[in-house]
Design a protein around this motif. Sequence first.
Motif, PDB file in Angstrom:
ATOM      1  N   VAL A  98       0.596 -10.682   0.397  1.00  0.00           N
ATOM      2  CA  VAL A  98      -0.172 -10.609  -0.851  1.00  0.00           C
ATOM      3  C   VAL A  98      -0.639  -9.185  -1.134  1.00  0.00           C
ATOM      4  O   VAL A  98      -0.514  -8.685  -2.253  1.00  0.00           O
ATOM      5  CB  VAL A  98      -1.395 -11.560  -0.793  1.00  0.00           C
ATOM      6  CG1 VAL A  98      -2.271 -11.380  -2.033  1.00  0.00           C
ATOM      7  CG2 VAL A  98      -0.919 -12.998  -0.676  1.00  0.00           C
ATOM      8  N   LEU A  99      -1.150  -8.509  -0.116  1.00  0.00           N
ATOM      9  CA  LEU A  99      -1.838  -7.236  -0.349  1.00  0.00           C
ATOM     10  C   LEU A  99      -0.897  -6.067  -0.608  1.00  0.00           C
ATOM     11  O   LEU A  99      -1.269  -5.128  -1.316  1.00  0.00           O
ATOM     12  CB  LEU A  99      -2.754  -6.917   0.829  1.00  0.00           C
ATOM     13  CG  LEU A  99      -4.058  -7.718   0.823  1.00  0.00           C
ATOM     14  CD1 LEU A  99      -4.801  -7.564   2.129  1.00  0.00           C
ATOM     15  CD2 LEU A  99      -4.937  -7.305  -0.339  1.00  0.00           C
ATOM     16  N   THR A 100       0.302  -6.073  -0.062  1.00  0.00           N
ATOM     17  CA  THR A 100       1.218  -4.957  -0.302  1.00  0.00           C
ATOM     18  C   THR A 100       1.480  -4.780  -1.791  1.00  0.00           C
ATOM     19  O   THR A 100       1.465  -3.661  -2.311  1.00  0.00           O
ATOM     20  CB  THR A 100       2.546  -5.165   0.450  1.00  0.00           C
ATOM     21  OG1 THR A 100       2.296  -5.136   1.851  1.00  0.00           O
ATOM     22  CG2 THR A 100       3.545  -4.067   0.106  1.00  0.00           C
ATOM     23  N   ALA A 101       1.706  -5.876  -2.489  1.00  0.00           N
ATOM     24  CA  ALA A 101       1.998  -5.802  -3.918  1.00  0.00           C
ATOM     25  C   ALA A 101       0.806  -5.280  -4.721  1.00  0.00           C
ATOM     26  O   ALA A 101       0.986  -4.640  -5.766  1.00  0.00           O
ATOM     27  CB  ALA A 101       2.414  -7.178  -4.438  1.00  0.00           C
ATOM     28  N   LEU A 102      -0.407  -5.541  -4.245  1.00  0.00           N
ATOM     29  CA  LEU A 102      -1.600  -5.054  -4.943  1.00  0.00           C
ATOM     30  C   LEU A 102      -1.850  -3.579  -4.633  1.00  0.00           C
ATOM     31  O   LEU A 102      -2.161  -2.791  -5.526  1.00  0.00           O
ATOM     32  CB  LEU A 102      -2.819  -5.882  -4.554  1.00  0.00           C
ATOM     33  CG  LEU A 102      -2.810  -7.360  -4.948  1.00  0.00           C
ATOM     34  CD1 LEU A 102      -4.083  -8.041  -4.458  1.00  0.00           C
ATOM     35  CD2 LEU A 102      -2.675  -7.519  -6.461  1.00  0.00           C
ATOM     36  N   ARG A 103      -1.709  -3.211  -3.363  1.00  0.00           N
ATOM     37  CA  ARG A 103      -2.048  -1.845  -2.961  1.00  0.00           C
ATOM     38  C   ARG A 103      -1.018  -0.812  -3.393  1.00  0.00           C
ATOM     39  O   ARG A 103      -1.319   0.384  -3.449  1.00  0.00           O
ATOM     40  CB  ARG A 103      -2.233  -1.789  -1.441  1.00  0.00           C
ATOM     41  CG  ARG A 103      -3.537  -2.417  -0.957  1.00  0.00           C
ATOM     42  CD  ARG A 103      -3.649  -2.383   0.551  1.00  0.00           C
ATOM     43  NE  ARG A 103      -3.370  -1.049   1.090  1.00  0.00           N
ATOM     44  CZ  ARG A 103      -3.272  -0.772   2.371  1.00  0.00           C
ATOM     45  NH1 ARG A 103      -3.401  -1.748   3.264  1.00  0.00           N
ATOM     46  NH2 ARG A 103      -3.018   0.456   2.779  1.00  0.00           N
ATOM     47  N   VAL A 104       0.205  -1.243  -3.711  1.00  0.00           N
ATOM     48  CA  VAL A 104       1.264  -0.282  -4.003  1.00  0.00           C
ATOM     49  C   VAL A 104       1.021   0.469  -5.309  1.00  0.00           C
ATOM     50  O   VAL A 104       1.499   1.594  -5.485  1.00  0.00           O
ATOM     51  CB  VAL A 104       2.642  -0.999  -4.031  1.00  0.00           C
ATOM     52  CG1 VAL A 104       2.811  -1.818  -5.312  1.00  0.00           C
ATOM     53  CG2 VAL A 104       3.779  -0.015  -3.854  1.00  0.00           C
ATOM     54  N   ARG A 105       0.252  -0.105  -6.226  1.00  0.00           N
ATOM     55  CA  ARG A 105      -0.073   0.574  -7.493  1.00  0.00           C
ATOM     56  C   ARG A 105      -1.527   1.024  -7.433  1.00  0.00           C
ATOM     57  O   ARG A 105      -2.442   0.208  -7.332  1.00  0.00           O
ATOM     58  CB  ARG A 105       0.161  -0.342  -8.690  1.00  0.00           C
ATOM     59  CG  ARG A 105       1.606  -0.732  -8.887  1.00  0.00           C
ATOM     60  CD  ARG A 105       1.820  -1.540 -10.150  1.00  0.00           C
ATOM     61  NE  ARG A 105       1.468  -0.781 -11.340  1.00  0.00           N
ATOM     62  CZ  ARG A 105       1.779  -1.164 -12.582  1.00  0.00           C
ATOM     63  NH1 ARG A 105       2.428  -2.296 -12.790  1.00  0.00           N
ATOM     64  NH2 ARG A 105       1.428  -0.432 -13.619  1.00  0.00           N
ATOM     65  N   LYS A 106      -1.726   2.332  -7.517  1.00  0.00           N
ATOM     66  CA  LYS A 106      -3.062   2.901  -7.355  1.00  0.00           C
ATOM     67  C   LYS A 106      -3.825   2.890  -8.682  1.00  0.00           C
ATOM     68  O   LYS A 106      -3.253   3.162  -9.741  1.00  0.00           O
ATOM     69  CB  LYS A 106      -2.981   4.334  -6.829  1.00  0.00           C
ATOM     70  CG  LYS A 106      -2.862   4.439  -5.313  1.00  0.00           C
ATOM     71  CD  LYS A 106      -1.686   3.720  -4.734  1.00  0.00           C
ATOM     72  CE  LYS A 106      -1.642   3.821  -3.214  1.00  0.00           C
ATOM     73  NZ  LYS A 106      -0.489   3.076  -2.662  1.00  0.00           N
TER      74      LYS A 106
END
Length: 366
Positions: free
Chosen positions: A131-139
Amino acid sequence: MTSFEARTRECQRQLADDEALVLFPSPNCYYLGGFDEEPGERHFFLFVPSSGDPAFVVPELYAEQVQTSTWVEDVRTWADDEDPLEVVREVAADLDVADAHLLLDATMWARFVLDLQRALPDATVGLADEVLTALRVRKDEHELDALREAADVADAVVEGVRDLGADAVGMTERELARDVESRLYEHGAETLAFDIIVGSGPNGAQPHHGAGDRTIESGDPVVLDFGARVDHYPSDQTRTVVFDGDPPAEFETVHETVREAQNAAVSIVEPGVEAQEVDAVARSVIEDAGYGEQFVHRTGHGVGLEVHESPYIVDGNDRELEPGMVFSVEPGIYLDGEFGVRIEDLVVVTEDGHERLNTTPRGWRV
């Protein structure tokens, strides 16, 4: 609503009804909870259910620090003479996640994973990265501002180090690394982004050499790779320079090849381009020059709360670039026993192209 709460609520929208996150001290925990701490031997968790409010389980000695640093209101504590798993069971029951699919930090220590499984035997486990990779990839803008500031620190330091000129000759790699470290703090670094790399002469042919006792000699190519953290976010810049004297005969050709490869790769960065295309462009320049076998690593890696994170700029990654992604572009050529050359800048994907975060000269002359 703080940015940390907003991220948490967005994360919850991505969770299935029967899922929950369980994080321990890590970049993920900071990203959602706003509390930054190194892992330790005590049980320290952030539970994030698919709906409702999250809860911390922390050692009693951390109570005030967590309560004053995080937006999360539910902070449960345990004392050193108590069983922390009793508090874990209590929180899991209150949040209705005792039999959920728990998504754990990929970096969670094995002892804590086993303890969670022992305390919550009806739960299953997966990885929070789902879940978190997709959220954190865009700053977001706050993250981008911190990354820009950290890049400015690295830029200022590399300019100062270049000015050493012939004074760097006779220094050991470790002495120059200490000089770089001092300059990083003078220019506003809160901590180092990673261990400083100073690879002189043949040591530069080892991409992650570190810094040793070799003395820098006249004519040595020196790989300088370092960064600073500002407000939790790092910079990562590499330059290869010759402080004084004449470099090896092949060096100028190799350095120009690497510089052309980096410029070509950066030039195609825009939304919709696949990550592997950036890698392919850099690699083709180096292969055409006859050095394909000496380019031994990927072209880049994402940078955020971690120095190495998604997206990875490597063959096989067909992830399309999106606005807000930040990653390094750092091709290199390494001639074993002779020297190495690497040039690295951080790049932000914008709505219609890209922005380089590093702006210092990329040439080898000082």
